[in-house]
Design a protein around this motif. Structure first.
Motif, PDB file in Angstrom:
ATOM      1  N   ILE A 121       0.822  -1.220   0.000  1.00 12.40           N
ATOM      2  CA  ILE A 121       0.000   0.000   0.000  1.00 12.40           C
ATOM      3  C   ILE A 121       0.856   1.271   0.000  1.00 12.40           C
ATOM      4  N   ARG A 122       0.204   2.416  -0.308  1.00 15.07           N
ATOM      5  CA  ARG A 122       0.911   3.710  -0.384  1.00 15.07           C
ATOM      6  C   ARG A 122       0.823   4.457   0.950  1.00 15.07           C
ATOM      7  N   PHE A 123       1.926   5.117   1.277  1.00 13.87           N
ATOM      8  CA  PHE A 123       2.018   5.890   2.522  1.00 13.87           C
ATOM      9  C   PHE A 123       2.467   7.302   2.196  1.00 13.87           C
ATOM     10  N   LEU A 124       1.662   8.296   2.581  1.00 14.84           N
ATOM     11  CA  LEU A 124       2.077   9.688   2.371  1.00 14.84           C
ATOM     12  C   LEU A 124       2.389  10.333   3.718  1.00 14.84           C
ATOM     13  N   GLN A 125       3.633  10.745   3.886  1.00 16.18           N
ATOM     14  CA  GLN A 125       4.052  11.463   5.086  1.00 16.18           C
ATOM     15  C   GLN A 125       3.885  12.956   4.826  1.00 16.18           C
ATOM     16  N   VAL A 126       3.002  13.597   5.612  1.00 14.81           N
ATOM     17  CA  VAL A 126       2.741  15.023   5.428  1.00 14.81           C
ATOM     18  C   VAL A 126       3.833  15.810   6.152  1.00 14.81           C
ATOM     19  N   GLY A 127       4.731  16.365   5.371  1.00 16.48           N
ATOM     20  CA  GLY A 127       5.893  17.042   5.937  1.00 16.48           C
ATOM     21  C   GLY A 127       5.814  18.556   5.774  1.00 16.48           C
ATOM     22  N   THR A 128       6.918  19.201   6.097  1.00 14.87           N
ATOM     23  CA  THR A 128       6.925  20.664   6.172  1.00 14.87           C
ATOM     24  C   THR A 128       8.161  21.268   5.515  1.00 14.87           C
ATOM     25  N   ASP A 129       7.995  22.484   5.007  1.00 13.64           N
ATOM     26  CA  ASP A 129       9.138  23.222   4.440  1.00 13.64           C
ATOM     27  C   ASP A 129      10.135  23.642   5.517  1.00 13.64           C
ATOM     28  N   GLU A 130       9.728  23.579   6.791  1.00 13.00           N
ATOM     29  CA  GLU A 130      10.628  24.024   7.868  1.00 13.00           C
ATOM     30  C   GLU A 130      11.871  23.155   7.972  1.00 13.00           C
ATOM     31  N   VAL A 131      11.841  21.959   7.359  1.00  9.95           N
ATOM     32  CA  VAL A 131      13.027  21.083   7.448  1.00  9.95           C
ATOM     33  C   VAL A 131      14.238  21.700   6.736  1.00  9.95           C
ATOM     34  N   TYR A 132      13.995  22.619   5.778  1.00 11.34           N
ATOM     35  CA  TYR A 132      15.119  23.239   5.067  1.00 11.34           C
ATOM     36  C   TYR A 132      15.758  24.360   5.887  1.00 11.34           C
ATOM     37  N   GLY A 133      15.092  24.769   6.962  1.00  5.32           N
ATOM     38  CA  GLY A 133      15.625  25.815   7.831  1.00  5.32           C
ATOM     39  C   GLY A 133      15.450  27.201   7.244  1.00  5.32           C
ATOM     40  N   ASP A 134      16.249  28.116   7.769  1.00  5.28           N
ATOM     41  CA  ASP A 134      16.164  29.531   7.409  1.00  5.28           C
ATOM     42  C   ASP A 134      16.771  29.723   6.016  1.00  5.28           C
ATOM     43  N   ILE A 135      15.985  30.245   5.062  1.00  5.64           N
ATOM     44  CA  ILE A 135      16.436  30.338   3.663  1.00  5.64           C
ATOM     45  C   ILE A 135      16.730  31.788   3.303  1.00  5.64           C
ATOM     46  N   GLU A 136      17.986  32.046   3.017  1.00  2.79           N
ATOM     47  CA  GLU A 136      18.370  33.407   2.648  1.00  2.79           C
ATOM     48  C   GLU A 136      17.751  33.775   1.293  1.00  2.79           C
ATOM     49  N   ALA A 137      17.168  34.998   1.201  1.00  2.00           N
ATOM     50  CA  ALA A 137      16.597  35.450  -0.076  1.00  2.00           C
ATOM     51  C   ALA A 137      17.733  35.649  -1.084  1.00  2.00           C
ATOM     52  N   PRO A 138      17.534  35.314  -2.346  1.00  6.03           N
ATOM     53  CA  PRO A 138      16.297  34.866  -2.976  1.00  6.03           C
ATOM     54  C   PRO A 138      16.252  33.345  -3.180  1.00  6.03           C
ATOM     55  N   GLY A 139      16.744  32.572  -2.214  1.00  3.95           N
ATOM     56  CA  GLY A 139      16.827  31.123  -2.394  1.00  3.95           C
ATOM     57  C   GLY A 139      15.467  30.433  -2.381  1.00  3.95           C
ATOM     58  N   PHE A 140      15.364  29.343  -3.159  1.00  2.09           N
ATOM     59  CA  PHE A 140      14.165  28.492  -3.191  1.00  2.09           C
ATOM     60  C   PHE A 140      14.637  27.042  -3.209  1.00  2.09           C
ATOM     61  N   PRO A 141      14.818  26.411  -2.035  1.00  2.00           N
ATOM     62  CA  PRO A 141      15.362  25.056  -2.023  1.00  2.00           C
ATOM     63  C   PRO A 141      14.482  24.053  -2.763  1.00  2.00           C
ATOM     64  N   ALA A 142      15.146  23.217  -3.563  1.00  4.75           N
ATOM     65  CA  ALA A 142      14.445  22.093  -4.200  1.00  4.75           C
ATOM     66  C   ALA A 142      14.434  20.924  -3.214  1.00  4.75           C
ATOM     67  N   GLU A 143      13.786  19.846  -3.626  1.00  4.06           N
ATOM     68  CA  GLU A 143      13.560  18.716  -2.725  1.00  4.06           C
ATOM     69  C   GLU A 143      14.854  18.029  -2.286  1.00  4.06           C
ATOM     70  N   ASN A 144      15.926  18.203  -3.073  1.00  5.64           N
ATOM     71  CA  ASN A 144      17.195  17.550  -2.698  1.00  5.64           C
ATOM     72  C   ASN A 144      18.127  18.487  -1.923  1.00  5.64           C
ATOM     73  N   ALA A 145      17.628  19.643  -1.495  1.00  3.69           N
ATOM     74  CA  ALA A 145      18.450  20.572  -0.699  1.00  3.69           C
ATOM     75  C   ALA A 145      18.767  19.941   0.657  1.00  3.69           C
ATOM     76  N   ILE A 146      19.842  20.429   1.285  1.00 10.66           N
ATOM     77  CA  ILE A 146      20.181  19.868   2.600  1.00 10.66           C
ATOM     78  C   ILE A 146      19.141  20.297   3.631  1.00 10.66           C
ATOM     79  N   LEU A 147      18.993  19.466   4.652  1.00  9.62           N
ATOM     80  CA  LEU A 147      18.035  19.756   5.719  1.00  9.62           C
ATOM     81  C   LEU A 147      18.776  20.449   6.854  1.00  9.62           C
ATOM     82  N   GLN A 148      18.226  21.587   7.307  1.00  9.88           N
ATOM     83  CA  GLN A 148      18.850  22.349   8.394  1.00  9.88           C
ATOM     84  C   GLN A 148      17.781  22.831   9.368  1.00  9.88           C
TER      85      GLN A 148
END
Ligand code: NAD
Ligand code: DAU
Length: 344
Positions: A121-148
């Motif tokens: 069966i399929r499992f969807l984990q509802v996650g958050t953008d907060e895992v990428y941490g504080d993002i300096e403008a004008p950054g837009f982290p993609a899904e493979n960005a480091i987690l901070q």
């Protein structure tokens, strides 16, 4: 279709209850089991009239209970995990342990039951953008960005994401992860900044604006988030992560959101109470790249001005709902948290 019989965890909370109502409305063959512990943030009435539907079953229980989870998993074809401790301010205080127990160990219990009992069966984990941490403008982290992650809350959510991906790689489970920006809309518990400021403004109470109000959040209407979750389960890929966000342009600071709330409620700007020190590790800016979810055909439907105006109308019309949630336990949390530090 990703499954007719769906387990939704945390479905008495803000986003989960919207998701259940949408799921049951869109397909008359779908059944939902809602597993929810009913913490301070959960209210069974949030699913509205669907509570009476023969296609809906509420189970009062804990995702950390392996025996209970083992009984439910064989009954379903997909799982959406919303259950969590979700408020950053509570995670920086004495309740931090609950965040680790529910947000990490609880996810393990769900995954381990799927591995043993229903590995297809399929499992969807509802996650958050907060895992990428504080993002300096004008950054837009993609899904493979480091987690901070900066807070115990966001660290627990990052742990959950990694655990879920490990079950995909090690046990070949069909796991998908969403990472959404800040949600707002009806039925949001009045601890998060938008419903807190709306309800305080309606009662002419102070609006405790942290750290100058310069911080950026990428506000998304809850209905747009729920649509993205359906799409990820139906058209996304196993083992993949999908950022979800409005990509507000221009970006809106907390001070600007506060002004919109004041305008929509007709309250005075003198209610704004500048505060500092209440959110240690306060992230300045969140933002995410959303090309991947947009490539699946998703786009937000509501702009922020319209969304705030409609949300204020809902809180005006549903005073009984939020007054019931501003109960003695809420007041104890409020005076403990907001009473603790000097005003600036
Ligand atoms: P919420 O706090 O409103 O609801 C959480 C629900 O989970 C409640 O009904 C609560 O009773 C239930 N719950 C808590 N611990 C449980 C346990 N051990 N077992 C079973 N049920 C339990 O949260 P929300 O704002 O609706 O967020 C839902 C999910 O979405 C969370 O995982 C959160 O991290 C994530 N998320 C939230 C936002 C946001 O802006 N609110 C944005 C991105 C992701
Ligand atoms: O980004 C997604 C996240 O959004 C979710 O993962 C979380 O579950 C959800 O709670 C939310 O986290 P935030 O910490 O960004 O939301 P909150 O509403 O608590 O705060 C938003 C901003 O408002 C933040 O910069 C802090 C500020 N704030 C918050 C409160 C509660 C204030 O200025 N005053 C307040 O009283």
């Amino acid at each position: 279709m990703h499954g007719t019989n769906v387990l939704v965890t945390g479905g008495c909370g803000f986003i989960g209850s919207h998701f259940i109502k949408g799921l049951l409305s869109r397909d008359s063959s779908t059944t939902v089991i809602n597993l929810d512990l009913l913490t301070y943030a959960g209210d069974p009435k949030n699913v509205g009239e669907w509570a009476e539907s023969p296609r809906y079953k509420f189970v009062h229980g804990d995702i950390r209970d392996p025996e209970l989870v083992d009984r439910l998993i064989p009954q379903v074809d997909s799982v959406f995990n919303f259950a969590a401790e979700s408020h950053v301010d509570r995670s920086t205080g004495k309740d931090a342990g609950e965040f680790i127990k529910t947000n990490v160990y609880g996810v393990f219990v769900l995954l381990d039951a799927i591995r043993r009992l229903r590995p297809e069966i399929r499992f969807l984990q509802v996650g958050t953008d907060e895992v990428y941490g504080d993002i300096e403008a004008p950054g837009f982290p993609a899904e493979n960005a480091i987690l901070q992650p900066s807070s115990p809350y966001s660290a627990s959510k990052a742990g959950a994401d990694e655990l879920a991906l490990s079950f995909s790689r090690t046990h070949n489970l069909d796991v998908r992860i969403s990472r959404c920006t800040n949600n707002y809309g009806p039925y949001q518990y009045p601890e998060k900044v938008i419903p807190l400021f709306i309800t305080n403004a309606l009662d002419e109470q102070p609006l405790p604006l942290y750290d100058g109000g310069t911080q950026i959040r990428d506000w998304l209407r809850v209905s747009d988030h729920c649509e993205a979750l359906h799409l990820i389960m139906e058209k996304g890929q196993s083992g993949e992560i999908y950022n979800v966000g409005a990509n507000q342009s221009p970006e809106r600071s907390n001070a600007e959101i506060t002004q919109m709330i004041l305008a929509a409620t007709g309250a005075s700007a003198s209610l704004i109470e500048p505060r500092s020190g209440l959110r240690p590790g306060h992230d300045q800016r969140y933002a995410v790249a959303t090309d991947k979810i947009r490539d699946l055909g998703w786009a937000p439907q509501l702009d922020i001005e319209q969304g705030i105006s409609e949300t204020v109308s809902w809180y005006i019309e549903n005073r009984k709902w939020w007054e019931a949630h501003k109960d003695a336990a809420y007041q104890a949390y409020y005076s403990d948290h907001y009473g603790q530090k000097k005003k600036t």
